[in-house]
Structure formats: C-alpha cells, structure tokens
Write an enzyme that holds these catalytic residues in place. Structure first.
Site, PDB file in Angstrom:
ATOM      1  N   VAL A  91       0.900  -1.157   0.000  1.00 54.64           N
ATOM      2  CA  VAL A  91       0.000   0.000   0.000  1.00 54.64           C
ATOM      3  C   VAL A  91       0.931   1.198   0.000  1.00 54.64           C
ATOM      4  O   VAL A  91       1.597   1.483   1.001  1.00 54.64           O
ATOM      5  CB  VAL A  91      -0.907   0.038   1.239  1.00 54.64           C
ATOM      6  CG1 VAL A  91      -1.883   1.207   1.136  1.00 54.64           C
ATOM      7  CG2 VAL A  91      -1.666  -1.271   1.387  1.00 54.64           C
ATOM      8  N   GLU A  92       1.011   1.878  -1.117  1.00 55.25           N
ATOM      9  CA  GLU A  92       1.889   3.047  -1.228  1.00 55.25           C
ATOM     10  C   GLU A  92       1.059   4.310  -1.138  1.00 55.25           C
ATOM     11  O   GLU A  92      -0.010   4.416  -1.735  1.00 55.25           O
ATOM     12  CB  GLU A  92       2.656   3.011  -2.554  1.00 55.25           C
ATOM     13  CG  GLU A  92       3.627   1.848  -2.649  1.00 55.25           C
ATOM     14  CD  GLU A  92       4.633   2.037  -3.763  1.00 55.25           C
ATOM     15  OE1 GLU A  92       5.444   2.975  -3.678  1.00 55.25           O
ATOM     16  OE2 GLU A  92       4.606   1.252  -4.719  1.00 55.25           O
TER      17      GLU A  92
END
Length: 494
Positions: free
Chosen positions: A89-90
């Site tokens: 999850v960026e």
C-alpha cells in the site's frame, strides 16, 4: 420402407430440436443487461459497486480467469502465502487517507512498514562485498540532490507549459547522468523500482513529483497476510454481490472463466462474445482489461475503435515488475534493524539490483525477495527457472561468499507472458500528453473504459485502480441516468 420411416422420423426430430435450440437462443439473446463489465480486478469490481449503489444493478461481470482480483494475487510458496502481484500500500501518512489503506485496516490485514533509510549501509559491489559506508552515502546524497533539481525542472516545465521530456533528459540538463555501477543501482532504485521502466522512457512532467506521495503520503506498507491483499477486492465486491453462509460469492452476475474475445457495439447497444461461444447483450459495456491486453488485440472490437483511441492506447506503456521469491535452508544475510533492504551494483543496469529479506514478514522462513523489471523481466520470463536460480546464486555468492547454501525453492511470476495481463501496471512514457491520456480514458459510444491506466493521477497503483473504477462508473451513471453522455477532451496544451 423401414429405412424411409427412420429417415422421416430423424428428419422430424432434427427439425424439432432446431426449433428448441432456436427458441433457447432467442430467449438468451433477448436478455439485455444494463451494463456488462469486462474484468473482475480492482477497477472492474470498483466500477460495478459504484453502478450498483447508483441503482444500476442489472449488470454482468465477465472475468477471464477463475478468480477475482486481477493483478492482486496471492499464491502458496514453500508453505507461505505470498503476493506475486501488488504487495504494497503506497501513499500512507499524508494529508488524505488512501482508500486502500482504509480497507486494509478495516480488514485488519497484517502489514509491515518499509524503511529504506539505511539502505546505503547495505550496498554490495559486483565483486568484493560491501561498499564503504561513506562512499555509498556520498553517492546517495548526490542522487538526492539531483532528484531535487529534477523536481524543479518538472515544476518549471509545468508552470511554463513547456513540452515534456524524459527523466533521463532532465538528468542530462544537469550534466549528471549516472554511469558507475553504484550510481546506476541507486538510480534504478529511485526510478525503475517505482515505475518499472528506466528514466530514458519515463515522462518527467507526469511522474515527478508523484501525486500518490504528495496526496496520500510517502510511507509504504508491505502486505504479508494469509488472507491475501486480494481481500480488499473481495471487500468491495461483497458490498454488492451476494454470498453464501461461508462468505463465498455466489452472485449469478459474476461469471468466471469467461474470456471475452469480441465486442460489437452500435448506437443501439453492445454484444459480447466469449471464447466458449457464449453471447451476451447489454446497453453499455465497461472494459477494465489492462492497457497491455488492449494493445495485444485479445479483444476484437467491431467496428474497430477509432484511430484517435487506438493511437492513444498504443502510445502508453505496460511495464513489467517481477518479484522473485527464494527460500533457503538457513540465513547467510544480515538480519535485524536496518537490514531489510540491500542492493547489488552491477555494471548491467537492473541485474538483480534490489533485494529484501523477509525475516520480519515471515519469521524463520529464510526467504529473500529480489525484484527485476522491464527488459530483465521479459528475459527472465523466457528462460527456465533453473537458469534464473543459477544467475541469482551467482549474484548472492558475489555478495556473501562462495560457501552460502543453495536455494531450495524459487518462484518466478510471469505477468508479461500471461495473455490476460501482458504486464504488471502502466507507466506514463515520454510523448504522451494530457490530451492523449484523456483519449485513453474516453468512452467510444456505448463502450466505456476503466483500469489503473485510466486513473487521472494515480496510474500504476492499487488505489489508482479503485479510484479509476469509481470515476469511470460516474461517467457512465451520468449518461444512463441523466442523459449526459458527452465526454469533453480539453484541447492540447490547456
């Protein structure tokens, strides 16, 4: 006489069966859905959810594979559940909440903060072990200074409405093109590792700075949970698809193993054919296939998509990002704080450069992850895993010595070779302006498009796929419910 009667009977039976089959086909042909959605990845499911919530529930989702999730996929590797597609999850910790991070926390998925701060202490030479810490830090500081200069060039081009250039061209403007193995490795980590393509092809204006980090935050979290990252897709899907008592999706509006190979469209509606010979009809269609699939010609459009649409799609890039997992009988690499990421500086750019030891994520499993991209990914996909393993062992022996143990297991994903994906995610190349990008997103009559490659600001990310589905659905809802079917493409340079 008996033969004659038999022939008459068979002829009568054949005629009767023909009538039955004809009637059955007619009934199937008369069933017209409001919207058919091609693909059950994050964007397709997100679009379907948005349509359902708007009251457009007569939908049909046709998925080519035997599962939902698309390029978010877990698999078993040496007894572990690992992600062969999206893993991070960026975009966390910033002014806005990343919708994927919200879902991950609601689902209580196990994640791990990825800290790259100490990577300069873990820089390995092509031959001869670690670089001196001072030498590696100096190279990183120089790269950071160059990165700031490049950001300023990008801001200048945008502010003055200048033509786009590549990231490499901006480096040339500053007379600082990485050339040594160490500098190329650091440059690879900064750009290829994020975009999956080298600076020479990646757009400066549309990649630097990244909206994901400026909008959602610069932190990244690695997903390592037996439930799988794909849980976020199921989380969205179960908001509108029915399930059984075990939580399995049983909704008849989702059909798996349906490979769409032809889409016929006109002002009156859409007809879809699949490889198994099935035919489906709808008033509208939403195509969520990857840009790589659209470029491959797997789906035949009748009539052909207009030239402006085809040209725009063909100009965009489908990049390849390959995470190779290896398991060993013991650990021979450093562990503990500040050792999760390390890199290998080879004279060949991108040759097994960036490494991650997964001791925190999978305690005691003795697993390493090495990432390759672009041409290296394509090369590796075409060779036996035994060859890849031999190459990797050569790199590890160069880093840690000749007496290290041999890997017992290897996993090499092949996203580029898979006809249902043709790559990992999109990358914005030099030469594609906002005009071409708006054309990629634009509908053609009753044919609408979605996917991470259509996300206005977040292409290439899971949150981009989710938000693209929402945005594309909104366009279609305006058309279906309000008669606003016009999609305005701003003139070039606006």
């Amino acid at each position: 006489m008996l033969i004659t009667k038999t022939r008459v009977l068979l002829a009568s039976l054949t005629a009767t069966m023909a009538v039955v089959f004809s009637a059955s086909s007619a009934i199937a042909a008369e069933e017209v859905h409001a919207v058919i959605i091609v693909g059950a990845g994050m964007s397709g499911i997100s679009a379907a959810n948005k349509l359902s919530k708007a009251g457009i529930e007569n939908i049909l989702i046709l998925e080519a594979t035997n599962r939902i999730g698309g390029r978010i996929q877990k698999t078993n590797f040496a007894g572990l559940s690992v992600e062969i597609g999206a893993s991070w999850v960026e975009g966390v910790g910033g002014p806005r909440l990343n919708p994927i991070w919200d879902m991950v926390n609601r689902l209580k998925l196990t994640t791990f903060y990825s800290n790259y701060d100490n990577i300069s202490s873990n820089a390995y030479k092509q031959k001869g072990g670690l670089y001196e810490k001072s030498e590696a830090q100096k190279a990183f500081y120089a790269a950071q200074e160059l990165s700031e200069l490049i950001k300023n060039v990008s801001k200048y081009l945008k502010a003055h409405r200048q033509d786009d250039i590549s990231i490499l061209a901006s480096q040339r403007l500053k007379n600082q093109v990485p050339s040594t193995p160490l500098d190329m490795a650091i440059d690879y980590i900064a750009y290829d590792y994020e975009f999956s393509e080298p600076p020479r092809v990646t757009s400066l204006k549309n990649s630097i700075p990244l909206h994901t980090f400026s909008k959602f935050g610069e932190d990244a979290y690695f997903v390592a949970d037996s439930k799988g990252y794909e849980s976020v897709v199921y989380f969205v899907a179960k908001q509108f698809l029915t399930t059984n008592e075990s939580g399995e999706i049983t909704d008849p509006r989702l059909l798996l193993n349906k490979v769409v190979n032809e889409i016929s469209y006109s002002k009156n509606g859409v007809t879809v054919q699949t490889e198994d010979g099935s035919v489906y009809r709808a008033e509208y269609i939403m195509v969520s296939a990857s840009i790589g699939v659209l470029q491959s010609g797997l789906i035949n459009f009748k009539p052909d998509l207009p030239p402006w649409k085809i040209l725009a799609m063909y100009q965009f890039d489908m990049a390849v990002y390959t995470k190779i997992f290896l398991k060993f009988p013991d650990k021979f690499w450093p562990t503990g704080n500040g050792t999760e990421f390390f890199f290998y500086a080879h004279e060949k750019r991108g040759y097994y450069t960036i490494w991650q030891q997964l001791e925190e994520e999978y305690p005691g499993a003795n697993v390493l992850l090495v990432t390759v991209t672009d041409d290296e990914s394509r090369r590796i996909e075409q060779q036996p895993d035994s060859d890849t393993k031999a190459e990797i062992m050569g790199v590890l022996r160069a880093m840690f010595g000749m007496n290290i143990s041999e890997a017992t297991d290897i996993l090499v994903p092949r996203w580029w070779s898979d006809k249902f994906y043709r790559g990992s995610y999109s990358n914005w190349p030099i030469g594609v302006s906002r005009l071409e990008y708006d054309r990629i997103r634009a509908p053609v009559g009753r044919v609408y498009f979605t996917g991470e490659h259509t996300s206005e600001y977040f292409n290439g990310y899971v949150h981009g796929a989710y938000l693209a589905g929402v945005d594309s659905a909104k366009m279609l809802i305006r058309c279906v419910k309000h008669g606003d079917c016009c999609y305005s493409i701003p003139p070039k340079g606006s």
